[in-house]
Design a protein around this motif. Structure first.
Motif, short mmCIF file in Angstrom:
data_model
loop_
_atom_site.label_atom_id
_atom_site.label_comp_id
_atom_site.label_asym_id
_atom_site.label_seq_id
_atom_site.Cartn_x
_atom_site.Cartn_y
_atom_site.Cartn_z
N LEU A 252 -21.59 11.10 53.29
CA LEU A 252 -22.02 9.83 52.69
C LEU A 252 -20.89 9.19 51.90
O LEU A 252 -20.72 7.98 51.90
N ASN A 253 -20.10 10.03 51.22
CA ASN A 253 -18.98 9.52 50.43
C ASN A 253 -17.88 8.95 51.33
O ASN A 253 -17.24 7.95 51.00
N TYR B 95 -25.07 4.95 44.94
CA TYR B 95 -26.39 5.09 44.35
C TYR B 95 -26.67 6.55 43.98
O TYR B 95 -27.24 6.84 42.92
N ASP C 102 -19.35 2.88 48.79
CA ASP C 102 -19.73 1.79 47.87
C ASP C 102 -21.20 1.42 47.95
O ASP C 102 -21.63 0.47 47.29
N THR C 103 -21.97 2.13 48.76
CA THR C 103 -23.40 1.81 48.87
C THR C 103 -24.26 3.05 48.66
O THR C 103 -24.63 3.36 47.53
N VAL C 104 -24.53 3.78 49.73
CA VAL C 104 -25.45 4.92 49.64
C VAL C 104 -24.94 5.96 48.65
O VAL C 104 -25.67 6.41 47.75
N GLU D 213 -18.33 7.76 54.50
CA GLU D 213 -18.81 6.64 55.31
C GLU D 213 -19.31 5.45 54.48
O GLU D 213 -19.07 4.31 54.83
N TRP D 214 -20.01 5.74 53.39
CA TRP D 214 -20.61 4.66 52.59
C TRP D 214 -20.33 4.88 51.10
O TRP D 214 -21.25 5.03 50.29
#
Length: 463
Positions: A359-360, A370, A365-367, A362-363
């Motif tokens: 997750l870190n 959060y 600034d989003t998932v 790939e995303w």
């Protein structure tokens, strides 16, 4: 709610190996908390507080020291692999042990992703031919294997990682002091010029000091692993007492001492958030390849934190399983030469860690942002529950097992209440800070969700 089990009841024997030695625990206490937050993140504290960042570190360090004293008191009297989660259950009920245990586990496996990714970025800069994700995979595999083998391997990894970090800080303090005195070649005595110039010692007033506390307090997270690891020593009560006594004072000395050197050698205005103030100082006094040296130290610090967090997460979820608060399958431990290692708990923790890393990558600034915000203030919630647990358990221990109090909290209960007030104050101040507010709100949401699950479990358990 269920009443907490009486503290005089025998502690269930745990099938974990006792492979950690006193030197492992002492060095874990010293080095486990010295990480990238100090070597790099301290620049942000200097930027908002100026030379008074020393006061910010004193305040934050005092809070951490008081929390560790409370935790040390309980862990010496009732050592357990679940540490403060077990204490919370005994003091406040099953809901508290369940909540603080899962929140802490979630925090560790999310932060683990940040550490693995940051270490991979440094390694990728050294060896660009190897993709960053391959470095992450390599680190995760290496430390998973280390945690799946005998616990003494974890202890040895952390011992040498911590030794390097402690050596680096001691060398920095010596070089800095020599620079301040003008003993080094091509240097003149600095005196107090940089402490009193550029707006004085308090260039941004006491508001700057408060902002500095909010910035640096989380750098003290990680000390808790000492009390978790103590359960895997031959004499947990004695080991945790010695480790807590030595670690908190020395860490305060390393943190405050190095900050004092930094703001004395260079004007605080020369520092920048996001850049290591240690590199700035070493460059200014003529240490060759200072940036590369500090990169190596930060790299080791990140790997050390990754290793310690994986260990702490696995032992916490193992303890939850032992108390029926996590799947019983996680209680399986290894046999043979590497006996006493909760391998399923390690694999469960690293599996979620792998998910966090993906997750870190790939995303970010989003998932993942959060997720990171949802654990941003969890450390303060954990510290608060430690203080609340100590308030109740101390009185019970004094009444039922006074001999178990081999390590005592200072000025009980007054300093415990002062600590609780300080933690609440930090949380309230974070709510007034635009940058910190999302962390408090998201962390409060995550905590409310875990508390809801704990409450439902309690209701279902009632006859």
């Amino acid at each position: 709610m269920h009443d907490a089990p009486p503290t005089h009841s025998p502690i269930r024997s745990e099938p974990l190996a006792h492979g950690l030695k006193q030197r492992h625990l002492t060095m874990l206490g010293l080095g486990g908390v010295i990480g990238a937050g100090l070597f790099v993140g301290s620049g942000a504290g200097i930027a908002v507080a100026g030379p008074a960042v020393v006061v910010s570190y004193l305040i934050a360090g005092a809070l951490a020291m008081l929390v560790m004293r409370m935790l040390g008191e309980m862990s010496a009297a009732m050592p357990a692999s679940g540490s403060f989660s077990v204490h919370a259950e005994r003091a406040l009920g099953r809901w508290a042990g369940f909540s603080v245990g899962w929140l802490y586990w979630f925090m560790l496996v999310v932060v683990l992703a940040v550490e693995a990714t940051a270490a991979a970025q440094i390694a990728h800069a050294w060896v660009p031919a190897m993709d960053q994700w391959l470095w992450v995979l390599l680190f995760m595999v290496v430390f998973t294997v280390a945690n799946l083998t005998a616990v003494k391997n974890f202890g040895e990894f952390e011992f040498w990682f911590a030794a390097l970090k402690v050596t680096a800080i001691v060398a920095f303090l010596v070089l800095g002091l020599l620079a301040v005195l003008g003993v080094l070649p091509d240097t003149d005595p600095v005196g107090l010029t940089n402490l009193t110039g550029q707006g004085g010692f308090l260039p941004n007033g006491w508001d700057g000091v408060v902002s500095g506390v909010l910035t640096v307090v989380f750098a003290f997270g990680g000390l808790e692993v000492v009390t978790i690891a103590a359960a895997e020593t031959d004499d947990p009560a004695r080991a945790v007492g010695r480790a807590v006594r030595s670690a908190v004072v020395r860490i305060l000395f390393f943190y405050v001492g190095s900050m004092l050197v930094i703001v004395t050698v260079l004007p605080w205005t020369a520092q920048q958030a996001g850049l290591s103030p240690y590199v700035k100082v070493l460059d200014s006094i003529g240490v060759p390849s200072a940036g590369q040296i500090m990169n190596i130290v930060v790299f080791v610090a990140l790997l050390s934190a990754l290793n310690a967090n994986l260990y702490g997460a696995s032992r916490m979820v193992f303890s939850l399983a032992e108390r029926g608060e996590a799947p019983r399958g996680l209680l399986k431990v290894s046999g043979g030469r590497n006996s006493g290692v909760p391998r399923r708990a390690v694999l469960a923790s690293v599996a979620f860690g792998f998910v966090s890393v993906l997750l870190n990558l790939e995303w970010p600034d989003t998932v993942f942002l959060y997720m990171l915000n949802s654990v941003g203030a969890v450390l303060l919630f954990v510290w608060g529950l430690i203080a609340a647990s100590q308030l109740r358990l101390r009185r019970r221990l004094e009444r039922e097992a006074p001999d178990a109090l081999t390590l005592r909290m200072w000025c009980f209960p007054w300093l415990t209440w002062v600590t609780l007030a300080g933690l609440v104050g930090v949380l309230l101040l974070m709510l007034t800070d635009d940058a910190a507010r999302p962390q408090v709100l998201w962390s409060a949401g995550a905590t409310a969700l875990v508390l809801l699950v704990a409450g439902v479990r309690e209701l279902r358990a009632k006859p």
